[in-house]
Design a protein around this motif. Structure first.
Motif, PDB file in Angstrom:
ATOM      1  N   UNK A 131      -1.863   1.806  70.377  1.00 50.92           N
ATOM      2  CA  UNK A 131      -0.860   1.297  71.304  1.00 50.92           C
ATOM      3  C   UNK A 131      -0.383   2.427  72.200  1.00 50.92           C
ATOM      4  N   UNK A 132      -0.219   2.098  73.459  1.00 47.66           N
ATOM      5  CA  UNK A 132       0.354   3.061  74.391  1.00 47.66           C
ATOM      6  C   UNK A 132       1.873   3.026  74.251  1.00 47.66           C
ATOM      7  N   UNK A 133       2.452   4.200  74.120  1.00 47.94           N
ATOM      8  CA  UNK A 133       3.915   4.298  74.062  1.00 47.94           C
ATOM      9  C   UNK A 133       4.357   5.319  75.102  1.00 47.94           C
ATOM     10  N   UNK A 134       5.503   5.061  75.669  1.00 47.26           N
ATOM     11  CA  UNK A 134       6.082   6.016  76.618  1.00 47.26           C
ATOM     12  C   UNK A 134       7.198   6.786  75.936  1.00 47.26           C
ATOM     13  N   UNK A 135       7.113   8.095  76.004  1.00 44.43           N
ATOM     14  CA  UNK A 135       8.179   8.932  75.452  1.00 44.43           C
ATOM     15  C   UNK A 135       9.019   9.481  76.603  1.00 44.43           C
ATOM     16  N   UNK A 136      10.318   9.337  76.473  1.00 40.80           N
ATOM     17  CA  UNK A 136      11.228   9.894  77.480  1.00 40.80           C
ATOM     18  C   UNK A 136      12.042  11.014  76.832  1.00 40.80           C
ATOM     19  N   UNK A 137      12.074  12.143  77.509  1.00 38.10           N
ATOM     20  CA  UNK A 137      12.791  13.318  76.994  1.00 38.10           C
ATOM     21  C   UNK A 137      14.116  13.436  77.729  1.00 38.10           C
ATOM     22  N   UNK A 138      15.194  13.612  76.977  1.00 38.08           N
ATOM     23  CA  UNK A 138      16.506  13.757  77.615  1.00 38.08           C
ATOM     24  C   UNK A 138      17.259  14.926  76.997  1.00 38.08           C
ATOM     25  N   UNK A 139      17.491  15.977  77.769  1.00 38.76           N
ATOM     26  CA  UNK A 139      18.330  17.067  77.267  1.00 38.76           C
ATOM     27  C   UNK A 139      19.800  16.673  77.381  1.00 38.76           C
ATOM     28  N   UNK A 140      20.531  16.756  76.291  1.00 34.31           N
ATOM     29  CA  UNK A 140      21.934  16.327  76.269  1.00 34.31           C
ATOM     30  C   UNK A 140      22.774  17.360  75.543  1.00 34.31           C
ATOM     31  N   UNK A 141      24.010  17.424  75.920  1.00 33.98           N
ATOM     32  CA  UNK A 141      24.941  18.262  75.178  1.00 33.98           C
ATOM     33  C   UNK A 141      25.855  17.330  74.391  1.00 33.98           C
ATOM     34  N   UNK A 146       2.318  -1.497  75.222  1.00 36.20           N
ATOM     35  CA  UNK A 146       1.402  -2.609  74.956  1.00 36.20           C
ATOM     36  C   UNK A 146       1.317  -2.763  73.444  1.00 36.20           C
ATOM     37  N   UNK A 147       1.868  -3.857  72.924  1.00 37.79           N
ATOM     38  CA  UNK A 147       1.957  -3.989  71.460  1.00 37.79           C
ATOM     39  C   UNK A 147       0.749  -4.687  70.842  1.00 37.79           C
ATOM     40  N   UNK A 148      -0.229  -5.077  71.645  1.00 38.17           N
ATOM     41  CA  UNK A 148      -1.444  -5.768  71.167  1.00 38.17           C
ATOM     42  C   UNK A 148      -1.098  -7.003  70.325  1.00 38.17           C
ATOM     43  N   UNK A 149      -0.011  -7.620  70.629  1.00 39.13           N
ATOM     44  CA  UNK A 149       0.393  -8.835  69.922  1.00 39.13           C
ATOM     45  C   UNK A 149       0.997  -8.579  68.547  1.00 39.13           C
ATOM     46  N   UNK A 165       3.785  -6.774  68.040  1.00 34.31           N
ATOM     47  CA  UNK A 165       5.243  -6.643  68.143  1.00 34.31           C
ATOM     48  C   UNK A 165       5.678  -5.197  68.276  1.00 34.31           C
ATOM     49  N   UNK A 166       6.759  -5.002  68.980  1.00 33.23           N
ATOM     50  CA  UNK A 166       7.300  -3.661  69.198  1.00 33.23           C
ATOM     51  C   UNK A 166       7.689  -2.989  67.881  1.00 33.23           C
ATOM     52  N   UNK A 167       8.291  -3.768  66.994  1.00 30.46           N
ATOM     53  CA  UNK A 167       8.771  -3.215  65.717  1.00 30.46           C
ATOM     54  C   UNK A 167       7.615  -2.597  64.933  1.00 30.46           C
ATOM     55  N   UNK A 168       6.462  -3.274  64.946  1.00 32.68           N
ATOM     56  CA  UNK A 168       5.293  -2.745  64.233  1.00 32.68           C
ATOM     57  C   UNK A 168       4.956  -1.331  64.708  1.00 32.68           C
ATOM     58  N   UNK A 169       4.945  -1.157  66.024  1.00 36.72           N
ATOM     59  CA  UNK A 169       4.525   0.141  66.562  1.00 36.72           C
ATOM     60  C   UNK A 169       5.616   1.204  66.402  1.00 36.72           C
ATOM     61  N   UNK A 170       6.862   0.788  66.481  1.00 32.79           N
ATOM     62  CA  UNK A 170       7.938   1.761  66.222  1.00 32.79           C
ATOM     63  C   UNK A 170       7.876   2.229  64.767  1.00 32.79           C
ATOM     64  N   UNK A 171       7.503   1.307  63.867  1.00 32.87           N
ATOM     65  CA  UNK A 171       7.335   1.702  62.461  1.00 32.87           C
ATOM     66  C   UNK A 171       6.174   2.679  62.293  1.00 32.87           C
ATOM     67  N   UNK A 172       5.097   2.478  63.061  1.00 38.93           N
ATOM     68  CA  UNK A 172       3.978   3.423  62.998  1.00 38.93           C
ATOM     69  C   UNK A 172       4.429   4.815  63.436  1.00 38.93           C
ATOM     70  N   UNK A 173       5.177   4.850  64.537  1.00 40.66           N
ATOM     71  CA  UNK A 173       5.678   6.158  64.996  1.00 40.66           C
ATOM     72  C   UNK A 173       6.559   6.787  63.925  1.00 40.66           C
ATOM     73  N   UNK A 174       7.422   5.978  63.342  1.00 43.80           N
ATOM     74  CA  UNK A 174       8.354   6.509  62.330  1.00 43.80           C
ATOM     75  C   UNK A 174       7.594   7.053  61.129  1.00 43.80           C
ATOM     76  N   UNK A 175       6.611   6.291  60.641  1.00 45.25           N
ATOM     77  CA  UNK A 175       5.975   6.681  59.374  1.00 45.25           C
ATOM     78  C   UNK A 175       4.718   7.528  59.542  1.00 45.25           C
ATOM     79  N   UNK A 176       4.138   7.540  60.725  1.00 45.20           N
ATOM     80  CA  UNK A 176       3.000   8.448  60.949  1.00 45.20           C
ATOM     81  C   UNK A 176       3.450   9.769  61.568  1.00 45.20           C
TER      82      UNK A 176
END
Ligand SMILES: [Zn+2]
Length: 329
Positions: free
Chosen positions: A162-172, A196-199, A201-212
């Motif tokens: 799945x393609x994911x977009x990462x946004x970087x934000x410097x914050x104080x 693109x979640x390939x059907x 779901x977004x949650x599935x791919x966010x879980x992949x990012x979290x656990x991989x």
């Protein structure tokens, strides 16, 4: 300019061994040529005149981001070249069987975050009488602002990415991990958006990012904060290498040769107070998310306030870790 440390140390040791100045040694290495013989199976050999500098390059010196087999293939590029060519200088035909032939190459120079793979941008052949051999290192910078595209593979769906977009934000932010301390702390917020979640779901791919990615790398829930030893954050101010914007790169482990693996790099506006707070620090607090909580993912709007980010962290929608910081100048 990009510095080619390996090249400099090679010139220095050559200068020391031959009692030459640095400039003399550099010139000598460029002028010294060797005959490089290549032979395709069943074919008569062809000979190329190359510089010592280029011979070193062809033998793998200064190459980055390539597997061992790619290094082989670089060498075999010469074998695969048809022996008959058009001279890059005079335009007349040449034949590497009979004509002394020089090689000129333009190499996209290694930059750990902005051009992590050394590659041959242009390879031309010339009659030796028309042009001496030459190796040119060219700085190619791939840097964009905004969200950066990465790919994550599925857990049980290994063949899907799945393609994911990462946004970087410097914050104080006010320090969130110690209620006694209310000092300002520089934070890098990294938010992921599934393109693109390939059907699945977004949650599935966010879980992949979290656990991989995030948790194996040391990111942890509030109120603890992990340590992402395999990560490093590079922060560059504007001006270096002629790049007009400041930029931040995230590195993620190393390859077989020990080179850092870039996760992403983005040009962005970095607030001066954030840069100021970075000075003297060896580590930077990184928050990543969104993390799904009870099967749901919060969206992270671009104008999120530090207070809202603090609430997300406490709620478990973000995880945190200190990452080694590659210092700003
Ligand atoms: Zn020619």
């Amino acid at each position: 300019m990009v510095e080619y440390d390996y090249l400099k140390s090679r010139v220095r040791s050559y200068a020391a061994a031959h009692g030459l100045t640095y400039q003399q040694a550099q010139q000598r290495l460029r002028d010294d040529t060797t005959i490089y013989k290549v032979r395709a199976t069943g074919q008569p050999p062809v000979e190329y005149v190359i510089s010592t500098e280029m011979a070193a390059f062809l033998s793998g010196e200064g190459l980055h981001g390539m597997g061992p087999s790619d290094r082989e293939s670089l060498n075999s590029q010469l074998i695969q070249l048809p022996p008959v060519y058009e001279c890059g200088t005079c335009g007349e035909p040449g034949d590497a069987h009979d004509d002394a032939t020089t090689i000129r190459a333009v190499i996209a120079a290694y930059e750990p975050d902005l051009n992590p793979v050394t590659w041959v941008q242009d390879l031309s052949r010339h009659h030796a009488r028309c042009a001496p051999p030459r190796l040119v290192w060219k700085q190619l910078i791939a840097l964009t602002s905004g969200a950066q595209r990465v790919c994550v593979t599925g857990g049980t769906h290994r063949d899907i990415e799945a393609a994911c977009d990462l946004t970087l934000r410097p914050l104080v932010m006010a320090t969130m991990f110690d209620d006694q301390l209310r000092s300002a702390e520089p934070v890098l917020l990294v938010t992921a958006e599934v393109v693109d979640d390939h059907g699945l779901g977004t949650v599935y791919w966010l879980n992949q990012l979290e656990h991989q990615w995030w948790r194996p790398d040391g990111f942890a829930d509030h109120p603890s904060r992990g340590y992402a030893a395999n990560w490093s954050i590079r922060v560059e101010e504007a001006g270096r290498d002629g790049i007009a914007s400041p930029w931040i790169a995230i590195r993620y482990g190393t390859d077989h040769a020990g080179d850092p693996l870039p996760l992403c790099a983005a040009a962005l506006d970095i607030p001066a107070p954030w840069l100021g707070l970075l000075r003297g620090r060896k580590e930077l607090l990184v928050l990543v998310g969104p993390i799904t909580v009870a099967g749901e993912a919060e969206s992270i709007p671009p104008d999120l306030t530090p207070r809202q980010i603090g609430a997300m962290l406490k709620h478990g929608s973000l995880v945190a870790a200190d990452a080694p910081l590659i210092k700003v100048a």
